[in-house]
Scaffold this active site. Structure first.
Site, PDB file in Angstrom:
ATOM      1  N   ASP A 142     -49.672 -30.161  39.302  1.00  0.00           N
ATOM      2  CA  ASP A 142     -50.665 -30.439  38.266  1.00  0.00           C
ATOM      3  C   ASP A 142     -50.111 -31.413  37.220  1.00  0.00           C
ATOM      4  OD1 ASP A 142     -48.867 -28.447  37.395  1.00  0.00           O
ATOM      5  OD2 ASP A 142     -50.268 -27.726  35.884  1.00  0.00           O
ATOM      6  N   THR A 151     -52.370 -20.404  42.725  1.00  0.00           N
ATOM      7  CA  THR A 151     -51.228 -19.797  42.037  1.00  0.00           C
ATOM      8  C   THR A 151     -51.495 -19.716  40.539  1.00  0.00           C
ATOM      9  OG1 THR A 151     -50.098 -21.869  41.557  1.00  0.00           O
ATOM     10  CG2 THR A 151     -49.685 -20.886  43.734  1.00  0.00           C
ATOM     11  N   LYS A 152     -50.677 -18.945  39.846  1.00  0.00           N
ATOM     12  CA  LYS A 152     -50.826 -18.865  38.388  1.00  0.00           C
ATOM     13  C   LYS A 152     -50.566 -20.235  37.760  1.00  0.00           C
ATOM     14  CE  LYS A 152     -46.192 -17.366  37.044  1.00  0.00           C
ATOM     15  NZ  LYS A 152     -45.395 -16.363  36.351  1.00  0.00           N
ATOM     16  N   ASP A 172     -41.340 -26.780  39.823  1.00  0.00           N
ATOM     17  CA  ASP A 172     -41.079 -27.052  38.407  1.00  0.00           C
ATOM     18  C   ASP A 172     -41.099 -28.561  38.176  1.00  0.00           C
ATOM     19  OD1 ASP A 172     -40.010 -27.321  35.811  1.00  0.00           O
ATOM     20  OD2 ASP A 172     -38.895 -25.465  36.031  1.00  0.00           O
ATOM     21  N   GLU A 210     -51.363 -23.147  39.093  1.00  0.00           N
ATOM     22  CA  GLU A 210     -52.595 -23.916  39.250  1.00  0.00           C
ATOM     23  C   GLU A 210     -53.623 -23.485  38.200  1.00  0.00           C
ATOM     24  OE1 GLU A 210     -55.956 -25.185  42.544  1.00  0.00           O
ATOM     25  OE2 GLU A 210     -54.368 -23.799  43.129  1.00  0.00           O
ATOM     26  N   LYS A 261     -39.402 -33.306  30.997  1.00  0.00           N
ATOM     27  CA  LYS A 261     -38.588 -34.149  30.117  1.00  0.00           C
ATOM     28  C   LYS A 261     -37.816 -35.147  30.970  1.00  0.00           C
ATOM     29  CE  LYS A 261     -38.047 -30.749  26.468  1.00  0.00           C
ATOM     30  NZ  LYS A 261     -37.108 -29.893  25.719  1.00  0.00           N
TER      31      LYS A 261
END
Length: 114
Positions: free
Chosen positions: A60, A92-93, A24, A95, A28
Site C-alpha cells: 500500500d 490483511t490488517k 514492511d 491492507e 524512511k
C-alpha cells in the site's frame, strides 16, 4: 515446499509459488536498504522458484510498489508486473490500515521464465 529460510533451501528443491503481502515498507529513505524486495533477495527467490512458479506481492506504499516493479523487472529470471487484485488474496490488517488511510493497493505477479 517447506525448508526454512529461502537462502538455505537446496537449489534442487523448487517452489511453485511465494506470497509476499504488505512487507514492511521501511518508508524512511535511510532504511530502504532493509526492504525485503531488493535485487539480492529477488535473485535468490527467483532461483528457488520452479520454472513457471509465481511470486505474488502486494503493498500500500506507492514508492515501494515502484521500487518492487523496478527491481523485479530487472531480474532476468522473472516476467510480470502490476495486476488486478487476486480474488484469493487474504485481506490483511495492513491492507485494512492502508485503505483506511486512502492509500492505493498495488498487486504484482511475477512468473519464473527460465
Amino acid at each position: 515446499m517447506r525448508c526454512g529460510p529461502w537462502s538455505t533451501c537446496s537449489p534442487s528443491r523448487r517452489s511453485r509459488s511465494l506470497w509476499t503481502f504488505f512487507p514492511d515498507p521501511w518508508h524512511k529513505t535511510r532504511h530502504h536498504k532493509r526492504r525485503l524486495v531488493n535485487a539480492e533477495n529477488s535473485r535468490l527467490i527467483a532461483s528457488r522458484l520452479a520454472v513457471g512458479g509465481l511470486w505474488r506481492l502486494a503493498t500500500d506504499w506507492a514508492d515501494y510498489a515502484e521500487q518492487m516493479v523496478e527491481v523485479l523487472d530487472a531480474e532476468p529470471l522473472l516476467e510480470g508486473g502490476v495486476v488486478e487484485r487476486w480474488d484469493e488474496r487474504p485481506v490483511t490488517k495492513f491492507e485494512r490500515k492502508g485503505r483506511a488511510k486512502e492509500r492505493a493497493i498495488t498487486d504484482l505477479a511475477y512468473r519464473r521464465v527460465t
